[in-house]
Design a protein around this motif. Structure first.
Motif, PDB file in Angstrom:
ATOM      1  N   ALA A  67       0.837  -1.207   0.000  1.00 60.38           N
ATOM      2  CA  ALA A  67       0.000   0.000   0.000  1.00 60.38           C
ATOM      3  C   ALA A  67       0.870   1.255   0.000  1.00 60.38           C
ATOM      4  O   ALA A  67       0.583   2.235  -0.700  1.00 60.38           O
ATOM      5  CB  ALA A  67      -0.927  -0.004   1.211  1.00 60.38           C
ATOM      6  N   HIS A  68       1.963   1.234   0.769  1.00 60.22           N
ATOM      7  CA  HIS A  68       2.913   2.345   0.805  1.00 60.22           C
ATOM      8  C   HIS A  68       3.475   2.619  -0.597  1.00 60.22           C
ATOM      9  O   HIS A  68       3.422   3.743  -1.096  1.00 60.22           O
ATOM     10  CB  HIS A  68       4.029   1.982   1.799  1.00 60.22           C
ATOM     11  CG  HIS A  68       5.177   2.941   1.855  1.00 60.22           C
ATOM     12  ND1 HIS A  68       5.491   3.655   2.994  1.00 60.22           N
ATOM     13  CD2 HIS A  68       6.093   3.311   0.923  1.00 60.22           C
ATOM     14  CE1 HIS A  68       6.548   4.418   2.747  1.00 60.22           C
ATOM     15  NE2 HIS A  68       6.939   4.220   1.504  1.00 60.22           N
ATOM     16  N   GLU A  69       3.975   1.572  -1.242  1.00 52.31           N
ATOM     17  CA  GLU A  69       4.574   1.738  -2.573  1.00 52.31           C
ATOM     18  C   GLU A  69       3.524   2.118  -3.610  1.00 52.31           C
ATOM     19  O   GLU A  69       3.789   2.886  -4.533  1.00 52.31           O
ATOM     20  CB  GLU A  69       5.295   0.464  -3.012  1.00 52.31           C
ATOM     21  CG  GLU A  69       6.422   0.001  -2.094  1.00 52.31           C
ATOM     22  CD  GLU A  69       7.445   1.080  -1.803  1.00 52.31           C
ATOM     23  OE1 GLU A  69       7.616   1.994  -2.638  1.00 52.31           O
ATOM     24  OE2 GLU A  69       8.060   1.035  -0.726  1.00 52.31           O
ATOM     25  N   LEU A  70       2.318   1.569  -3.432  1.00 47.42           N
ATOM     26  CA  LEU A  70       1.237   1.873  -4.364  1.00 47.42           C
ATOM     27  C   LEU A  70       0.907   3.370  -4.312  1.00 47.42           C
ATOM     28  O   LEU A  70       0.641   3.992  -5.346  1.00 47.42           O
ATOM     29  CB  LEU A  70       0.010   1.040  -4.002  1.00 47.42           C
ATOM     30  CG  LEU A  70      -1.008   0.850  -5.109  1.00 47.42           C
ATOM     31  CD1 LEU A  70      -0.394   0.105  -6.274  1.00 47.42           C
ATOM     32  CD2 LEU A  70      -2.216   0.073  -4.582  1.00 47.42           C
ATOM     33  N   SER A  71       0.940   3.947  -3.105  1.00 49.64           N
ATOM     34  CA  SER A  71       0.655   5.380  -2.985  1.00 49.64           C
ATOM     35  C   SER A  71       1.680   6.193  -3.769  1.00 49.64           C
ATOM     36  O   SER A  71       1.328   7.138  -4.473  1.00 49.64           O
ATOM     37  CB  SER A  71       0.695   5.825  -1.529  1.00 49.64           C
ATOM     38  OG  SER A  71      -0.027   4.937  -0.751  1.00 49.64           O
ATOM     39  N   HIS A  72       2.983   5.835  -3.631  1.00 50.00           N
ATOM     40  CA  HIS A  72       4.014   6.502  -4.448  1.00 50.00           C
ATOM     41  C   HIS A  72       3.646   6.401  -5.932  1.00 50.00           C
ATOM     42  O   HIS A  72       3.687   7.376  -6.668  1.00 50.00           O
ATOM     43  CB  HIS A  72       5.373   5.827  -4.290  1.00 50.00           C
ATOM     44  CG  HIS A  72       6.054   6.064  -2.978  1.00 50.00           C
ATOM     45  ND1 HIS A  72       6.256   7.313  -2.454  1.00 50.00           N
ATOM     46  CD2 HIS A  72       6.615   5.195  -2.100  1.00 50.00           C
ATOM     47  CE1 HIS A  72       6.900   7.202  -1.307  1.00 50.00           C
ATOM     48  NE2 HIS A  72       7.133   5.932  -1.057  1.00 50.00           N
ATOM     49  N   SER A  73       3.306   5.182  -6.342  1.00 50.75           N
ATOM     50  CA  SER A  73       3.102   4.919  -7.768  1.00 50.75           C
ATOM     51  C   SER A  73       1.906   5.676  -8.315  1.00 50.75           C
ATOM     52  O   SER A  73       1.955   6.199  -9.427  1.00 50.75           O
ATOM     53  CB  SER A  73       2.896   3.429  -8.006  1.00 50.75           C
ATOM     54  OG  SER A  73       3.946   2.700  -7.442  1.00 50.75           O
ATOM     55  N   PHE A 158      11.122   5.827   9.662  1.00 50.54           N
ATOM     56  CA  PHE A 158      12.396   5.453   9.044  1.00 50.54           C
ATOM     57  C   PHE A 158      12.491   6.007   7.623  1.00 50.54           C
ATOM     58  O   PHE A 158      13.508   6.570   7.225  1.00 50.54           O
ATOM     59  CB  PHE A 158      12.537   3.928   9.023  1.00 50.54           C
ATOM     60  CG  PHE A 158      13.818   3.460   8.390  1.00 50.54           C
ATOM     61  CD1 PHE A 158      15.009   3.512   9.092  1.00 50.54           C
ATOM     62  CD2 PHE A 158      13.836   2.998   7.084  1.00 50.54           C
ATOM     63  CE1 PHE A 158      16.200   3.107   8.505  1.00 50.54           C
ATOM     64  CE2 PHE A 158      15.020   2.583   6.488  1.00 50.54           C
ATOM     65  CZ  PHE A 158      16.192   2.633   7.204  1.00 50.54           C
ATOM     66  N   ASN A 159      11.396   5.874   6.877  1.00 54.37           N
ATOM     67  CA  ASN A 159      11.414   6.348   5.486  1.00 54.37           C
ATOM     68  C   ASN A 159      11.500   7.858   5.387  1.00 54.37           C
ATOM     69  O   ASN A 159      11.880   8.388   4.349  1.00 54.37           O
ATOM     70  CB  ASN A 159      10.183   5.849   4.742  1.00 54.37           C
ATOM     71  CG  ASN A 159      10.415   4.482   4.144  1.00 54.37           C
ATOM     72  OD1 ASN A 159      11.223   4.319   3.245  1.00 54.37           O
ATOM     73  ND2 ASN A 159       9.747   3.485   4.680  1.00 54.37           N
ATOM     74  N   LEU A 160      11.106   8.568   6.463  1.00 53.80           N
ATOM     75  CA  LEU A 160      11.137  10.032   6.399  1.00 53.80           C
ATOM     76  C   LEU A 160      12.499  10.604   6.782  1.00 53.80           C
ATOM     77  O   LEU A 160      12.707  11.809   6.723  1.00 53.80           O
ATOM     78  CB  LEU A 160      10.040  10.620   7.293  1.00 53.80           C
ATOM     79  CG  LEU A 160       8.663  10.634   6.611  1.00 53.80           C
ATOM     80  CD1 LEU A 160       7.589  11.102   7.563  1.00 53.80           C
ATOM     81  CD2 LEU A 160       8.685  11.520   5.366  1.00 53.80           C
ATOM     82  N   LEU A 166      15.915   7.303   0.410  1.00 52.47           N
ATOM     83  CA  LEU A 166      14.706   7.111   1.222  1.00 52.47           C
ATOM     84  C   LEU A 166      13.734   8.252   0.923  1.00 52.47           C
ATOM     85  O   LEU A 166      14.126   9.305   0.437  1.00 52.47           O
ATOM     86  CB  LEU A 166      15.054   7.101   2.712  1.00 52.47           C
ATOM     87  CG  LEU A 166      15.986   5.984   3.195  1.00 52.47           C
ATOM     88  CD1 LEU A 166      16.211   6.108   4.693  1.00 52.47           C
ATOM     89  CD2 LEU A 166      15.401   4.633   2.864  1.00 52.47           C
ATOM     90  N   ASP A 167      12.463   8.044   1.269  1.00 50.20           N
ATOM     91  CA  ASP A 167      11.439   9.043   0.948  1.00 50.20           C
ATOM     92  C   ASP A 167      11.787  10.428   1.511  1.00 50.20           C
ATOM     93  O   ASP A 167      11.612  11.442   0.842  1.00 50.20           O
ATOM     94  CB  ASP A 167      10.083   8.600   1.512  1.00 50.20           C
ATOM     95  CG  ASP A 167       9.639   7.293   0.883  1.00 50.20           C
ATOM     96  OD1 ASP A 167      10.106   6.990  -0.225  1.00 50.20           O
ATOM     97  OD2 ASP A 167       8.824   6.584   1.504  1.00 50.20           O
ATOM     98  N   GLY A 168      12.299  10.454   2.765  1.00 50.29           N
ATOM     99  CA  GLY A 168      12.657  11.733   3.376  1.00 50.29           C
ATOM    100  C   GLY A 168      13.753  12.429   2.579  1.00 50.29           C
ATOM    101  O   GLY A 168      13.783  13.659   2.481  1.00 50.29           O
TER     102      GLY A 168
HETATM  103 ZN   LIG Z   1       8.426   5.038   0.334  1.00 52.90          ZN
END
Ligand SMILES: [Zn+2]
Length: 375
Positions: A67-73, A158-160, A166-168
């Motif tokens: 779901a996390h990756e899907l939101s990026h996509s 962690f991702n931020l 990383l996303d952050g």
């Molecule tokens: Zn991410």
């Protein structure tokens, strides 16, 4: 970056794939939940109950990573960035982009979408824990809910961290890019932060190792190494893109390639070309018309006793989009073609005539020269 990949399913038009390494991780996660985490937070159950809890917990965690990756996509697609799909691997998931985002705003929104999804999922599960405790649900269920809730929040935090890729780090890059209008400078800042953070993780891992936390230590060490590597790679990619985009292939090709006449035997090819020039690929010509190419790999596959009987023309590959390109195509596109087809060289063809050869290694040498000059 990836080894063997398996397509699991398609979701909203994106292929969800798993790298071979990921199957090992799902086993590790399930095992550590069943034998460590759940027995620790909820005592006195039978082992098979812990295993069932672990299995459900790992499955729901895996769905929330998707779901996390899907939101990026989904956000990326809204901005028209071509997406390769989602790949699950050792350290979680990545939504693979084919291109850089078109603007800082696109990058910012795309980067933040994943952690927002994780926070929402985490919040929902932790909310459920509160409700479930009031309603006196079974402790096993509450333990799973709170595990998934907490892990999603940790994932978001962690991702931020502001460490590219990383996303952050992407958020940081978008902000610097926005301020300076210079994507390259922004990438350098974000990628330096990524390298620094990667080192912190590596050192953290070594300390953990010395304090007896072997699994945790190795884990942090590996994640740190991965972040450092990925940070450097993404900076190289930007420079490469800048170096190649908007410039045609003929500016980077070797305009005087060594070509092999189609009528000579494979034995002659080995003696007079391969041993002499040490190239891994030779264009094959008939007069000055290009008819294909031959690689050392193909020669190796041919039994030795046939070397003096077969002609080069008989074993050569025909020219196709796999191995040839026009001199006026954008060089960045040529590089993409090479990596897609796993080709180390492309023959540069105009009409039926060979005008040059483009080698991936030459491009990389150019890249390192450029970085050397600028550092
Ligand atoms: Zn991410």
């Amino acid at each position: 970056m990836f080894g063997r990949r398996f397509t699991l399913f398609r979701l909203m038009g994106f292929a969800v794939r798993a790298d071979a390494s990921w199957f090992l991780v799902i086993l590790l996660v399930t095992w550590s939940l069943a034998t460590g985490y759940f027995p620790g937070v909820y005592k006195g159950l039978a082992p098979r109950v812990y295993w069932l809890m672990a299995f459900i917990g790992a499955a729901v965690l895996f769905l929330s990573i998707i779901a996390h990756e899907l939101s990026h996509s989904v956000v990326a697609r809204r901005f028209g960035i071509p997406m390769k799909g989602i790949t699950l691997f050792v350290f979680g998931g990545v939504a693979e982009m084919d291109d850089e985002p078109p603007s800082p705003k696109a990058e910012l929104l795309m980067a933040i979408a994943g952690p927002i999804a994780s926070v929402i999922i985490g919040g929902m599960f932790l909310g459920l824990v509160t409700v479930a405790s009031k309603l006196d649900w079974r402790g096993e269920v509450i333990a799973i809910l709170s595990y998934v809730g907490l892990t999603n929040i940790i994932l978001a935090i962690f991702n931020l961290l502001p460490a590219f890729p990383l996303d952050g780090g992407r958020v940081l890059r978008a902000l610097v890019w926005w301020k300076s209008g210079n994507i390259r400078r922004a990438t350098r800042v974000a990628s330096n932060a990524g390298t620094g953070f990667g080192w912190v993780l590596v050192i953290f891992g070594i300390f953990a190792l010395f304090r007896g936390n072997v699994v945790g230590g190795i884990w942090w060490f590996l994640i740190g190494t991965f972040v450092r590597h990925a940070a450097a790679m993404s900076y190289h990619q930007i420079i490469l893109r800048e170096m190649l985009s908007g410039r045609p292939v003929h500016r980077f090709m070797n305009p005087t390639p060594v070509a092999v006449p189609r009528a000579i035997t494979v034995a002659e090819l080995v003696d007079e070309y391969i041993y002499r020039y040490h190239h891994s690929l030779f264009p094959v010509v008939d007069g000055d018309r290009l008819v294909g190419c031959v690689t050392t790999q193909q020669v190796k596959q041919l039994p030795r006793e046939e070397w003096s009987q077969q002609t080069v023309g008989a074993i050569a590959n025909a020219c196709s989009t796999d191995n040839s390109i026009s001199p006026n195509v954008d060089a960045m596109q040529a590089l993409a073609q090479m990596s897609r087809r796993k080709a180390s060289h492309l023959m540069v063809v105009e009409g039926e005539q060979l005008v040059g050869i483009l080698g991936a290694r030459d491009l990389l040498r150019l890249l390192s020269e450029k970085m050397e000059l600028e550092s």
